[in-house]
Structure formats: C-alpha cells, structure tokens
Motif scaffolding. Structure first.
Motif, short mmCIF file in Angstrom:
data_model
loop_
_atom_site.label_atom_id
_atom_site.label_comp_id
_atom_site.label_asym_id
_atom_site.label_seq_id
_atom_site.Cartn_x
_atom_site.Cartn_y
_atom_site.Cartn_z
N ASP A 27 27.60 -21.64 25.95
CA ASP A 27 28.06 -22.83 26.64
C ASP A 27 29.58 -22.97 26.51
OD1 ASP A 27 28.52 -25.30 27.75
OD2 ASP A 27 27.04 -26.36 26.52
N SER A 28 30.30 -22.55 27.53
CA SER A 28 31.76 -22.61 27.49
C SER A 28 32.27 -24.05 27.57
CB SER A 28 32.37 -21.78 28.63
OG SER A 28 31.98 -22.30 29.87
N GLY A 29 31.41 -25.00 27.89
CA GLY A 29 31.80 -26.39 27.95
C GLY A 29 31.55 -27.14 26.64
N SER A 30 30.94 -26.46 25.69
CA SER A 30 30.63 -27.10 24.41
C SER A 30 31.65 -26.67 23.36
CB SER A 30 29.22 -26.69 23.96
OG SER A 30 28.93 -27.24 22.72
N GLU A 31 32.30 -27.63 22.75
CA GLU A 31 33.25 -27.30 21.69
C GLU A 31 32.54 -26.69 20.49
OE1 GLU A 31 35.93 -30.45 20.56
OE2 GLU A 31 35.93 -31.21 22.62
N GLN A 32 31.38 -27.20 20.16
CA GLN A 32 30.68 -26.82 18.94
C GLN A 32 29.36 -26.14 19.25
OE1 GLN A 32 31.39 -26.31 15.63
NE2 GLN A 32 32.18 -28.37 15.63
N SER A 33 29.00 -25.16 18.45
CA SER A 33 27.64 -24.62 18.52
C SER A 33 26.71 -25.68 17.94
CB SER A 33 27.54 -23.34 17.69
OG SER A 33 28.34 -22.32 18.24
N SER A 34 25.46 -25.67 18.39
CA SER A 34 24.52 -26.66 17.87
C SER A 34 23.16 -26.04 17.66
CB SER A 34 24.42 -27.86 18.82
OG SER A 34 23.83 -27.46 20.04
N SER A 35 22.39 -26.65 16.78
CA SER A 35 21.06 -26.16 16.45
C SER A 35 20.09 -27.33 16.38
CB SER A 35 21.07 -25.44 15.10
OG SER A 35 19.76 -25.08 14.71
N ALA A 36 18.89 -27.10 16.86
CA ALA A 36 17.83 -28.10 16.79
C ALA A 36 17.34 -28.23 15.35
CB ALA A 36 16.68 -27.70 17.71
N LYS A 37 16.70 -29.33 15.05
CA LYS A 37 16.23 -29.62 13.69
C LYS A 37 15.37 -28.50 13.12
CE LYS A 37 13.36 -32.79 11.05
NZ LYS A 37 12.46 -33.93 11.07
N GLN A 38 14.33 -28.12 13.83
CA GLN A 38 13.39 -27.13 13.30
C GLN A 38 14.05 -25.78 13.07
OE1 GLN A 38 10.22 -27.91 12.23
NE2 GLN A 38 10.47 -25.93 11.27
N LEU A 41 22.86 -24.11 21.19
CA LEU A 41 24.05 -23.73 21.94
C LEU A 41 24.99 -22.85 21.13
CD1 LEU A 41 25.05 -27.20 23.48
CD2 LEU A 41 23.63 -25.42 24.51
N LEU A 42 25.59 -21.89 21.79
CA LEU A 42 26.68 -21.10 21.23
C LEU A 42 27.94 -21.64 21.88
CD1 LEU A 42 27.51 -18.71 19.43
CD2 LEU A 42 27.32 -17.25 21.43
N GLY A 43 28.68 -22.48 21.15
CA GLY A 43 29.87 -23.15 21.67
C GLY A 43 31.14 -22.39 21.37
N ARG A 44 32.26 -22.99 21.75
CA ARG A 44 33.57 -22.31 21.69
C ARG A 44 34.13 -22.15 20.29
NH1 ARG A 44 34.94 -26.30 25.56
NH2 ARG A 44 36.56 -26.97 24.15
N GLU A 45 33.92 -23.11 19.39
CA GLU A 45 34.53 -23.09 18.07
C GLU A 45 34.34 -21.73 17.39
OE1 GLU A 45 36.48 -24.92 14.71
OE2 GLU A 45 36.11 -25.77 16.68
N VAL A 46 35.39 -21.08 17.02
CA VAL A 46 35.47 -19.78 16.36
C VAL A 46 35.08 -18.64 17.29
CG1 VAL A 46 34.75 -18.33 14.40
CG2 VAL A 46 35.14 -20.77 14.04
N VAL A 47 33.91 -18.70 17.90
CA VAL A 47 33.38 -17.60 18.73
C VAL A 47 34.34 -17.24 19.85
CG1 VAL A 47 31.47 -16.84 20.19
CG2 VAL A 47 31.02 -18.29 18.20
N PHE A 48 34.84 -18.24 20.57
CA PHE A 48 35.71 -17.97 21.72
C PHE A 48 37.11 -17.55 21.29
CE2 PHE A 48 33.61 -19.67 25.75
CZ PHE A 48 32.33 -19.57 25.24
N ILE A 106 26.18 -38.71 8.19
CA ILE A 106 25.86 -38.07 9.47
C ILE A 106 26.98 -38.39 10.46
CG2 ILE A 106 24.26 -38.12 11.43
CD1 ILE A 106 22.00 -38.52 9.50
N SER A 107 27.41 -37.38 11.21
CA SER A 107 28.41 -37.57 12.26
C SER A 107 27.69 -37.80 13.58
CB SER A 107 29.31 -36.35 12.37
OG SER A 107 30.00 -36.14 11.16
N LYS A 108 28.43 -38.29 14.57
CA LYS A 108 27.83 -38.56 15.87
C LYS A 108 28.70 -37.93 16.95
CE LYS A 108 25.65 -42.35 18.31
NZ LYS A 108 25.36 -43.78 18.27
N ALA A 109 28.08 -37.22 17.88
CA ALA A 109 28.78 -36.59 18.99
C ALA A 109 28.34 -37.24 20.29
CB ALA A 109 28.48 -35.10 19.03
N GLU A 110 29.27 -37.34 21.23
CA GLU A 110 28.98 -37.89 22.55
C GLU A 110 29.13 -36.78 23.57
OE1 GLU A 110 28.24 -41.15 23.27
OE2 GLU A 110 28.38 -41.79 21.19
N GLY A 111 28.25 -36.77 24.55
CA GLY A 111 28.33 -35.77 25.62
C GLY A 111 27.83 -36.35 26.92
#
Length: 170
Positions: free
Chosen positions: A74-85, A142-149, A100-105
């Motif tokens: 996801d080139s539009g996502s700053e951060q990679s993310s993972s579901a709970k499970q 999601l595989l986001g931009r942080e570090v990877v890109f 806990i932090s909170k993100a808006e999208g």
C-alpha cells in the motif's frame, strides 16, 4: 454477505473454506455505525474496476515466531499494519501500562501498538515498525512505506499482476 458477527474470529470462521480468498472483501461495521434495528440488504454490484488484481506480496515476518504472510503493498499507507490475530500468531502482546496510539484514515480510526517486526524481502533482512491492532477492528495486513520504501525501489506492473522490489544500494 457470506458471514457476519461482531467477533472477528467468528466472522472469519463463518466463511466457507472453499470460497476463494480473493473473491470476497472482509468489511467491518463499527459500533458507532450500528443503527437499531440492524438490517442487511442483498446487494448486487458490477465491479467498477477494470482490473481485479490487488498488489499482494508474500514475505516472512518474525517477532518471537515466524510466519509467511501475504500483505497488501500500500503506497498510500505510511505504516505497515497487522491484524490482531496475525500479530498474536507472531508473538505480539500488550504489556501492562502500555499506552495505545490511534491512527486516522479514509475508513475511520483504529487503535494500535507499534511493534518492530523483522522481515525478509528478496534475500534482504531488515526490521521495520508495524502498527499492530490489539483489537478485532482491523482485518487487512498492509505493507506500508515506512522503511520498506526507503530500502527498495518498487515497481507495480498491474498488467502483468506483478510487483518488483529492487534493493537500493546504500
């Protein structure tokens, strides 16, 4: 609709195992969106997309244990993310007193805990942060931009249904 439940695990378990994984979308109705009485109406929609391919890439992730995971690039996502499970399967857990932090999208907001997760991509191993959702409100990984890109030049070839990651010489 093929499955519904407020509990993410029950909702996923309700999907027949022979249903192809990329033939449906897992959506969530948030508590704030419930209007009583809840009604579900059958919808038939013709896809507006001219191409159904989604840029997904499988790579190994590791925290305490390791697992191969298919992630949406996801080139539009700053951060990679993972579901709970998925995070729990890798060994993520919440520590006492951790805030806990909170993100808006575009789709709303989500609570998360930041975890450094080791991953391997095209023979290169590196650690990058992942926003791990400790609740059932997140299904997508999601595989986001942080570090990877920063480490890779990434080419999306939709016509060939392919993603090419090229390691950047530093």
């Amino acid at each position: 609709m093929i499955s519904h439940d407020r509990d993410d695990r029950k909702r996923k378990d309700g999907i027949p195992r022979d249903t192809p994984k990329l033939s449906y979308v897992i959506g969530r109705i948030f508590e704030s969106e419930f209007v009583e009485p809840v009604r579900f109406y059958p919808l038939r929609m013709r896809s507006l997309k001219s191409h159904d391919w989604q840029p997904r890439y499988e790579l190994p992730l590791k925290v305490q244990s390791s697992e191969r995971v298919e992630m949406l690039v996801d080139s539009g996502s700053e951060q990679s993310s993972s579901a709970k499970q998925r995070g729990e399967d890798l060994g993520c857990s919440r520590t006492a007193g951790e805030s806990i932090s909170k993100a808006e999208g575009v789709g709303g907001s989500i609570e998360y805990l930041l975890r450094d997760i080791e991953r391997e991509l095209n023979g290169h191993t590196f650690t990058a942060p992942v926003a791990w959702a400790p609740t059932d409100f997140c299904d997508e990984i999601l595989l986001g931009r942080e570090v990877v890109f920063d480490l890779f030049d990434i080419e999306f070839k939709q016509a060939d249904e392919m993603i090419i990651f090229k390691w950047r010489s530093q």
